[in-house]
Design a protein around this motif. Structure first.
Motif, mmCIF file in Angstrom:
data_model
loop_
_atom_site.group_PDB
_atom_site.id
_atom_site.type_symbol
_atom_site.label_atom_id
_atom_site.label_comp_id
_atom_site.label_asym_id
_atom_site.label_seq_id
_atom_site.Cartn_x
_atom_site.Cartn_y
_atom_site.Cartn_z
ATOM 1 N N GLU A 11 0.835 -1.198 0.000
ATOM 2 C CA GLU A 11 0.000 0.000 0.000
ATOM 3 C C GLU A 11 0.876 1.258 0.000
ATOM 4 O OE1 GLU A 11 -3.537 2.365 0.246
ATOM 5 O OE2 GLU A 11 -3.125 0.328 -0.418
ATOM 6 N N ARG A 12 1.937 1.242 0.808
ATOM 7 C CA ARG A 12 2.819 2.416 0.896
ATOM 8 C C ARG A 12 3.611 2.645 -0.388
ATOM 9 N NH1 ARG A 12 3.919 0.120 5.934
ATOM 10 N NH2 ARG A 12 5.940 -0.690 5.200
ATOM 11 N N VAL A 13 4.039 1.559 -1.026
ATOM 12 C CA VAL A 13 4.965 1.706 -2.162
ATOM 13 C C VAL A 13 4.268 1.565 -3.514
ATOM 14 C CG1 VAL A 13 6.825 0.781 -0.723
ATOM 15 C CG2 VAL A 13 5.639 -0.755 -2.326
ATOM 16 N N ALA A 14 2.939 1.550 -3.536
ATOM 17 C CA ALA A 14 2.202 1.210 -4.761
ATOM 18 C C ALA A 14 2.629 2.052 -5.959
ATOM 19 C CB ALA A 14 0.698 1.345 -4.524
ATOM 20 N N ARG A 15 2.680 3.354 -5.805
ATOM 21 C CA ARG A 15 2.987 4.202 -6.959
ATOM 22 C C ARG A 15 4.434 4.033 -7.411
ATOM 23 N NH1 ARG A 15 -0.852 7.068 -8.940
ATOM 24 N NH2 ARG A 15 -2.732 7.467 -7.709
ATOM 25 N N GLY A 16 5.358 3.936 -6.467
ATOM 26 C CA GLY A 16 6.751 3.707 -6.835
ATOM 27 C C GLY A 16 6.932 2.359 -7.501
ATOM 28 N N TYR A 17 6.271 1.348 -6.971
ATOM 29 C CA TYR A 17 6.337 0.012 -7.563
ATOM 30 C C TYR A 17 5.800 0.026 -8.987
ATOM 31 C CZ TYR A 17 5.191 -4.875 -8.450
ATOM 32 O OH TYR A 17 5.081 -6.121 -9.018
ATOM 33 N N SER A 18 4.667 0.691 -9.175
ATOM 34 C CA SER A 18 4.057 0.742 -10.494
ATOM 35 C C SER A 18 4.984 1.429 -11.495
ATOM 36 C CB SER A 18 2.724 1.480 -10.424
ATOM 37 O OG SER A 18 2.115 1.557 -11.687
ATOM 38 N N ALA A 19 5.662 2.482 -11.055
ATOM 39 C CA ALA A 19 6.537 3.232 -11.948
ATOM 40 C C ALA A 19 7.799 2.466 -12.308
ATOM 41 C CB ALA A 19 6.907 4.564 -11.306
ATOM 42 N N SER A 20 8.304 1.656 -11.355
ATOM 43 C CA SER A 20 9.590 0.985 -11.573
ATOM 44 C C SER A 20 9.454 -0.463 -12.027
ATOM 45 C CB SER A 20 10.428 1.024 -10.289
ATOM 46 O OG SER A 20 9.783 0.311 -9.246
ATOM 47 N N ARG A 21 8.258 -1.006 -12.039
ATOM 48 C CA ARG A 21 8.044 -2.411 -12.380
ATOM 49 C C ARG A 21 8.553 -2.697 -13.807
ATOM 50 N NH1 ARG A 21 6.880 -7.416 -14.493
ATOM 51 N NH2 ARG A 21 5.352 -8.585 -13.268
ATOM 52 N N ASP A 22 9.323 -3.756 -13.960
ATOM 53 C CA ASP A 22 9.852 -4.156 -15.262
ATOM 54 C C ASP A 22 8.697 -4.458 -16.220
ATOM 55 O OD1 ASP A 22 10.942 -5.514 -17.458
ATOM 56 O OD2 ASP A 22 12.483 -6.475 -16.257
ATOM 57 N N ARG A 23 8.647 -3.745 -17.342
ATOM 58 C CA ARG A 23 7.564 -3.943 -18.310
ATOM 59 C C ARG A 23 8.057 -4.555 -19.615
ATOM 60 N NH1 ARG A 23 4.003 1.611 -17.477
ATOM 61 N NH2 ARG A 23 3.886 1.464 -15.204
ATOM 62 N N THR A 24 9.214 -5.194 -19.563
ATOM 63 C CA THR A 24 9.723 -5.850 -20.773
ATOM 64 C C THR A 24 8.943 -7.117 -21.097
ATOM 65 O OG1 THR A 24 11.371 -7.081 -19.488
ATOM 66 C CG2 THR A 24 12.046 -4.947 -20.409
ATOM 67 N N LEU A 25 8.090 -7.537 -20.178
ATOM 68 C CA LEU A 25 7.248 -8.722 -20.333
ATOM 69 C C LEU A 25 8.089 -9.981 -20.568
ATOM 70 C CD1 LEU A 25 4.153 -8.878 -20.040
ATOM 71 C CD2 LEU A 25 4.031 -9.155 -22.494
ATOM 72 N N PHE A 26 9.075 -10.153 -19.699
ATOM 73 C CA PHE A 26 9.867 -11.380 -19.748
ATOM 74 C C PHE A 26 9.018 -12.605 -19.415
ATOM 75 C CE2 PHE A 26 10.369 -9.542 -15.461
ATOM 76 C CZ PHE A 26 9.984 -10.596 -14.655
ATOM 77 N N GLU A 27 7.838 -12.377 -18.872
ATOM 78 C CA GLU A 27 6.916 -13.462 -18.516
ATOM 79 C C GLU A 27 6.114 -13.970 -19.708
ATOM 80 O OE1 GLU A 27 6.742 -10.087 -15.364
ATOM 81 O OE2 GLU A 27 6.525 -10.265 -17.545
ATOM 82 N N ARG A 28 6.239 -13.334 -20.855
ATOM 83 C CA ARG A 28 5.343 -13.596 -21.984
ATOM 84 C C ARG A 28 5.246 -15.080 -22.351
ATOM 85 N NH1 ARG A 28 4.162 -10.138 -26.431
ATOM 86 N NH2 ARG A 28 5.868 -8.812 -25.723
ATOM 87 N N ARG A 29 6.380 -15.774 -22.431
ATOM 88 C CA ARG A 29 6.347 -17.174 -22.867
ATOM 89 C C ARG A 29 5.489 -18.023 -21.934
ATOM 90 N NH1 ARG A 29 9.289 -22.031 -22.214
ATOM 91 N NH2 ARG A 29 10.581 -21.091 -20.607
ATOM 92 N N TRP A 30 5.604 -17.764 -20.635
ATOM 93 C CA TRP A 30 4.818 -18.544 -19.679
ATOM 94 C C TRP A 30 3.351 -18.140 -19.717
ATOM 95 C CZ3 TRP A 30 6.048 -22.892 -17.252
ATOM 96 C CH2 TRP A 30 7.396 -23.247 -17.202
ATOM 97 N N LEU A 31 3.070 -16.877 -19.895
ATOM 98 C CA LEU A 31 1.676 -16.450 -20.015
ATOM 99 C C LEU A 31 1.032 -17.078 -21.241
ATOM 100 C CD1 LEU A 31 2.110 -12.670 -19.137
ATOM 101 C CD2 LEU A 31 1.161 -14.458 -17.655
ATOM 102 N N ASP A 32 1.772 -17.137 -22.334
ATOM 103 C CA ASP A 32 1.240 -17.772 -23.535
ATOM 104 C C ASP A 32 1.007 -19.265 -23.320
ATOM 105 O OD1 ASP A 32 1.240 -15.372 -24.895
ATOM 106 O OD2 ASP A 32 3.119 -15.756 -25.970
ATOM 107 N N ARG A 33 1.904 -19.909 -22.606
ATOM 108 C CA ARG A 33 1.698 -21.341 -22.311
ATOM 109 C C ARG A 33 0.441 -21.531 -21.475
ATOM 110 N NH1 ARG A 33 6.211 -24.961 -19.992
ATOM 111 N NH2 ARG A 33 4.793 -26.514 -20.880
#
Length: 201
Positions: A11-33
């Motif tokens: 709750e405290r870090v939500a905005r900072g987390y959202s701004a710094s979260r990696d958005r390269t979508l390295f998870e894509r292969r697993w999401l597609d699976r």
């Protein structure tokens, strides 16, 4: 640092987390699976956070996403980022939406629960899983309770041993499709992919 501190921390870090979260979508292969195994496009995203990049990607893949997060600031960000998707403010523990989904995802969220609470989540997963639904979650590679950091603040993590996860999945009617500890192609994440058995209630 205790499991009870996780939601207040996010709750405290939500905005900072959202701004710094990696958005390269390295998870894509697993999401597609996950989507390739799912019988439909109804997705339950547990610990959805601000919705970017994972829920955003799923919506782009024509999924009907229901996000769940216990931190009000994360729910607010999710709704701003993805107004076309549903988001529910709730702790995943004891969740009861009284409906089922084709895919259940708990990416970088489930492992913030205590070992006991993780074990108790598997009936909750099963209750929300449609016939032949898939379940995907991240854990640690082995049993332990390490402390990590998010936006400079300490955060609790926990994992069961792999055999314990297999037993929990089996008891709740899921078969393991794949288990990849510390996948080097996915930023070192340890990933479980399971599918609800056809005869599971």
């Amino acid at each position: 640092m205790r499991p009870e501190d996780i939601l207040p921390t996010y709750e405290r870090v939500a905005r900072g987390y959202s701004a710094s979260r990696d958005r390269t979508l390295f998870e894509r292969r697993w999401l597609d699976r996950m989507l390739n195994f799912a019988p439909g496009r109804r997705v339950l995203d547990l610990g959805c956070g601000p919705g970017r990049p994972i829920a955003e990607y799923l919506v782009d893949r024509r999924c009907m996403v229901t996000g769940v997060d216990g931190a009000p600031a994360m729910v607010s960000l999710f709704r701003q980022n993805l107004p076309q998707a549903e988001c529910v403010r709730s702790d995943m523990r004891g969740l009861n939406l009284a409906r089922q989904f084709d895919a259940i995802l708990a990416w970088d969220s489930f492992f913030h629960l205590s070992p006991g609470d993780q074990r108790e989540m598997f009936p909750t997963f099963a209750a929300h899983a449609a016939p032949r639904a898939v379940l995907m979650f991240t854990s640690g590679p082995d049993a332990g309770e390490p402390i990590g950091r998010v936006e400079g603040e300490p955060v609790y993590h926990a994992s069961l041993a792999p055999d314990d996860y297999r037993a929990c999945l089996d008891a709740s009617g899921f078969d393991v499709v794949d288990f990849k500890p510390e996948d080097p192609t996915c930023a070192g994440h340890t990933i479980w992919l399971a599918r609800k058995r056809r005869d599971a209630s």
